[in-house]
Scaffold this motif. Sequence first.
Motif, PDB file in Angstrom:
ATOM      1  N   LEU A  40     -34.424 -98.506-118.904  1.00 28.63           N
ATOM      2  CA  LEU A  40     -34.991 -97.770-120.036  1.00 28.63           C
ATOM      3  C   LEU A  40     -35.526 -96.412-119.589  1.00 28.63           C
ATOM      4  CD1 LEU A  40     -36.946-100.658-121.824  1.00 28.63           C
ATOM      5  CD2 LEU A  40     -34.726 -99.692-122.465  1.00 28.63           C
ATOM      6  N   ILE A  41     -36.246 -96.402-118.468  1.00 26.37           N
ATOM      7  CA  ILE A  41     -36.780 -95.141-117.951  1.00 26.37           C
ATOM      8  C   ILE A  41     -35.642 -94.201-117.583  1.00 26.37           C
ATOM      9  CG2 ILE A  41     -38.119 -94.080-116.094  1.00 26.37           C
ATOM     10  CD1 ILE A  41     -39.854 -95.569-118.078  1.00 26.37           C
ATOM     11  N   LEU A  42     -34.628 -94.726-116.893  1.00 25.44           N
ATOM     12  CA  LEU A  42     -33.497 -93.897-116.486  1.00 25.44           C
ATOM     13  C   LEU A  42     -32.704 -93.401-117.698  1.00 25.44           C
ATOM     14  CD1 LEU A  42     -32.197 -95.856-113.366  1.00 25.44           C
ATOM     15  CD2 LEU A  42     -33.417 -93.672-113.390  1.00 25.44           C
ATOM     16  N   ALA A  43     -32.596 -94.215-118.743  1.00 29.76           N
ATOM     17  CA  ALA A  43     -31.867 -93.804-119.942  1.00 29.76           C
ATOM     18  C   ALA A  43     -32.580 -92.655-120.641  1.00 29.76           C
ATOM     19  CB  ALA A  43     -31.712 -94.988-120.894  1.00 29.76           C
ATOM     20  N   LEU A  44     -33.912 -92.709-120.682  1.00 28.41           N
ATOM     21  CA  LEU A  44     -34.667 -91.608-121.279  1.00 28.41           C
ATOM     22  C   LEU A  44     -34.422 -90.316-120.499  1.00 28.41           C
ATOM     23  CD1 LEU A  44     -38.370 -91.828-122.484  1.00 28.41           C
ATOM     24  CD2 LEU A  44     -37.414 -89.760-121.511  1.00 28.41           C
ATOM     25  N   ILE A  45     -34.512 -90.403-119.173  1.00 32.71           N
ATOM     26  CA  ILE A  45     -34.312 -89.219-118.330  1.00 32.71           C
ATOM     27  C   ILE A  45     -32.887 -88.697-118.475  1.00 32.71           C
ATOM     28  CG2 ILE A  45     -34.253 -88.388-115.949  1.00 32.71           C
ATOM     29  CD1 ILE A  45     -36.449 -90.482-115.326  1.00 32.71           C
ATOM     30  N   ALA A  46     -31.907 -89.613-118.480  1.00 36.53           N
ATOM     31  CA  ALA A  46     -30.505 -89.204-118.563  1.00 36.53           C
ATOM     32  C   ALA A  46     -30.202 -88.532-119.901  1.00 36.53           C
ATOM     33  CB  ALA A  46     -29.593 -90.413-118.356  1.00 36.53           C
ATOM     34  N   THR A  47     -30.762 -89.059-120.986  1.00 35.76           N
ATOM     35  CA  THR A  47     -30.567 -88.450-122.303  1.00 35.76           C
ATOM     36  C   THR A  47     -31.140 -87.041-122.330  1.00 35.76           C
ATOM     37  OG1 THR A  47     -30.721 -90.634-123.352  1.00 35.76           O
ATOM     38  CG2 THR A  47     -31.032 -88.705-124.770  1.00 35.76           C
ATOM     39  N   PHE A 153     -25.321 -86.348-115.588  1.00 36.89           N
ATOM     40  CA  PHE A 153     -26.215 -87.080-116.484  1.00 36.89           C
ATOM     41  C   PHE A 153     -25.422 -87.869-117.529  1.00 36.89           C
ATOM     42  CE2 PHE A 153     -29.810 -84.280-115.126  1.00 36.89           C
ATOM     43  CZ  PHE A 153     -30.683 -85.294-114.803  1.00 36.89           C
ATOM     44  N   ALA A 154     -24.287 -87.306-117.994  1.00 36.28           N
ATOM     45  CA  ALA A 154     -23.438 -88.036-118.943  1.00 36.28           C
ATOM     46  C   ALA A 154     -22.867 -89.286-118.292  1.00 36.28           C
ATOM     47  CB  ALA A 154     -22.313 -87.132-119.438  1.00 36.28           C
ATOM     48  N   ALA A 155     -22.449 -89.162-117.032  1.00 34.59           N
ATOM     49  CA  ALA A 155     -21.890 -90.308-116.309  1.00 34.59           C
ATOM     50  C   ALA A 155     -22.929 -91.394-116.096  1.00 34.59           C
ATOM     51  CB  ALA A 155     -21.325 -89.841-114.966  1.00 34.59           C
ATOM     52  N   ILE A 156     -24.206 -90.994-116.026  1.00 30.17           N
ATOM     53  CA  ILE A 156     -25.293 -91.974-115.887  1.00 30.17           C
ATOM     54  C   ILE A 156     -25.651 -92.569-117.242  1.00 30.17           C
ATOM     55  CG2 ILE A 156     -27.723 -92.267-115.265  1.00 30.17           C
ATOM     56  CD1 ILE A 156     -27.313 -90.010-113.199  1.00 30.17           C
ATOM     57  N   ALA A 157     -25.704 -91.714-118.275  1.00 28.06           N
ATOM     58  CA  ALA A 157     -26.172 -92.141-119.589  1.00 28.06           C
ATOM     59  C   ALA A 157     -25.225 -93.137-120.248  1.00 28.06           C
ATOM     60  CB  ALA A 157     -26.369 -90.927-120.491  1.00 28.06           C
ATOM     61  N   PRO A 159     -22.959 -95.520-119.199  1.00 31.49           N
ATOM     62  CA  PRO A 159     -23.079 -96.953-118.842  1.00 31.49           C
ATOM     63  C   PRO A 159     -24.448 -97.535-119.174  1.00 31.49           C
ATOM     64  CG  PRO A 159     -22.992 -95.573-116.866  1.00 31.49           C
ATOM     65  CD  PRO A 159     -22.637 -94.699-118.015  1.00 31.49           C
ATOM     66  N   LEU A 160     -25.490 -96.706-119.088  1.00 28.98           N
ATOM     67  CA  LEU A 160     -26.816 -97.200-119.459  1.00 28.98           C
ATOM     68  C   LEU A 160     -26.870 -97.552-120.945  1.00 28.98           C
ATOM     69  CD1 LEU A 160     -29.235 -94.811-117.498  1.00 28.98           C
ATOM     70  CD2 LEU A 160     -28.741 -97.207-117.018  1.00 28.98           C
ATOM     71  N   TYR A 161     -26.254 -96.724-121.780  1.00 27.71           N
ATOM     72  CA  TYR A 161     -26.206 -97.016-123.213  1.00 27.71           C
ATOM     73  C   TYR A 161     -25.458 -98.323-123.487  1.00 27.71           C
ATOM     74  CZ  TYR A 161     -27.800 -92.258-124.328  1.00 27.71           C
ATOM     75  OH  TYR A 161     -28.517 -91.100-124.448  1.00 27.71           O
ATOM     76  N   ILE A 162     -24.366 -98.530-122.762  1.00 24.33           N
ATOM     77  CA  ILE A 162     -23.582 -99.761-122.944  1.00 24.33           C
ATOM     78  C   ILE A 162     -24.424-100.985-122.589  1.00 24.33           C
ATOM     79  CG2 ILE A 162     -21.594-101.055-122.091  1.00 24.33           C
ATOM     80  CD1 ILE A 162     -20.171 -98.345-121.718  1.00 24.33           C
ATOM     81  N   VAL A 163     -25.117-100.905-121.451  1.00 25.63           N
ATOM     82  CA  VAL A 163     -25.968-102.023-121.032  1.00 25.63           C
ATOM     83  C   VAL A 163     -27.090-102.260-122.044  1.00 25.63           C
ATOM     84  CG1 VAL A 163     -27.583-102.832-119.266  1.00 25.63           C
ATOM     85  CG2 VAL A 163     -25.444-101.730-118.582  1.00 25.63           C
ATOM     86  N   MET A 164     -27.720-101.168-122.490  1.00 28.77           N
ATOM     87  CA  MET A 164     -28.818-101.310-123.452  1.00 28.77           C
ATOM     88  C   MET A 164     -28.327-101.901-124.760  1.00 28.77           C
ATOM     89  SD  MET A 164     -31.435 -98.087-123.017  1.00 28.77           S
ATOM     90  CE  MET A 164     -30.284 -96.902-123.696  1.00 28.77           C
ATOM     91  N   PHE A 165     -27.153-101.482-125.232  1.00 30.14           N
ATOM     92  CA  PHE A 165     -26.616-102.006-126.491  1.00 30.14           C
ATOM     93  C   PHE A 165     -26.358-103.505-126.378  1.00 30.14           C
ATOM     94  CE2 PHE A 165     -22.850-103.024-129.111  1.00 30.14           C
ATOM     95  CZ  PHE A 165     -23.386-102.772-130.366  1.00 30.14           C
TER      96      PHE A 165
END
Length: 336
Positions: A40-47, A153-157, A159-165
């Motif tokens: 969650l923290i990394l997703a906020l930063i990546a966004t 940042f897009a490459a990080i965001a 997969p993080l979105y997929i996991v969060m979903f």
Amino acid sequence: MISGLVIGIIFGFFLKRGRFCPTGTIRDVRLEGYTYNLLLILALIATEGLLYHLMISAGLVPMPKLKGFPLISVITGSFIFGFGAILTNGCIVSTLVKTGDGRITGIISAITFMIGAAFAKQGALKPVTQALASKALVNDTLYQNIPAPAGIFAAIAIPLYIVMFRYYKTHKPKFSLPKQYSGLRHLLCEKIWSKEIIVVLCGILMAAGFYFSNRTGRNGGFGITTPLLSWFNVIANNNYSLNWASMLVVGIILGSFITAFISGEFTLVGTNAITVVKTMVGSIMMGIGAVWAQGCLIGNGLTGTAQLSVRAWTGLLFISLGIWTGTQLLLMRKDA
């Protein structure tokens, strides 16, 4: 500077509506074993980082101006800040949210945080701050050496979105509490928003902060420590050197208040002597630590990291270590 106030109000609303506390999110990695919270923290930063660097590419905001930083000071201050946040039961942005929804501990924390920061930056601890600031200087040039940061940042965001979903779909509550309202009123005044939605919305909003702050001539994004000190100096020294971020911190308080008020949750909540002492000690630690670290959990951990600042990533790491150490020593009970 009205945009700082408005964005602060929206940010306060998001934090309150989602019951989102950055310190609590990091704390529960150790306290409850919720390693998912790191995503969650990394997703906020990546966004935030993705949108920020896209704005740089489009010429909407300037490149970050990152200076060298004192490594020992940042490490020490960040750890102290994180430990203090456990004593205070939340970092300084949580303090602003508490102040807005009527908790006395929030008001106490805000005041003692400003006092601690003032002591470190311009008071009795200033010589210590200056001494630390001259030790182990490190260049902050990572950003200059990374090609296509928006792509990274897009490459990080993604997969993080997929996991969060997927996590959100598999961890939806099996029941719902009775609703008092319906429609938009339920959504804005009653419904608790998911953490996944909140971190994405906060990332977008914090990226927008760079744009609107730059429109006032300030090259930077969200910040809490220096803006609160600017209000301290208004009160203590009659110094009206306010800027966009000074209005941001006021907006966070107002956003929390408005959310609590329209939800029928606003009430003055007292406390006890032990909690007051812990809050004061923790808040002073956070104030001193934020000055030595040159940023707090918001300014370093969730803003500077999006700029690819080595100082900010170092700060986030040692704030987290401070939070986890405080959690281990103060909150976790050893088995008999």
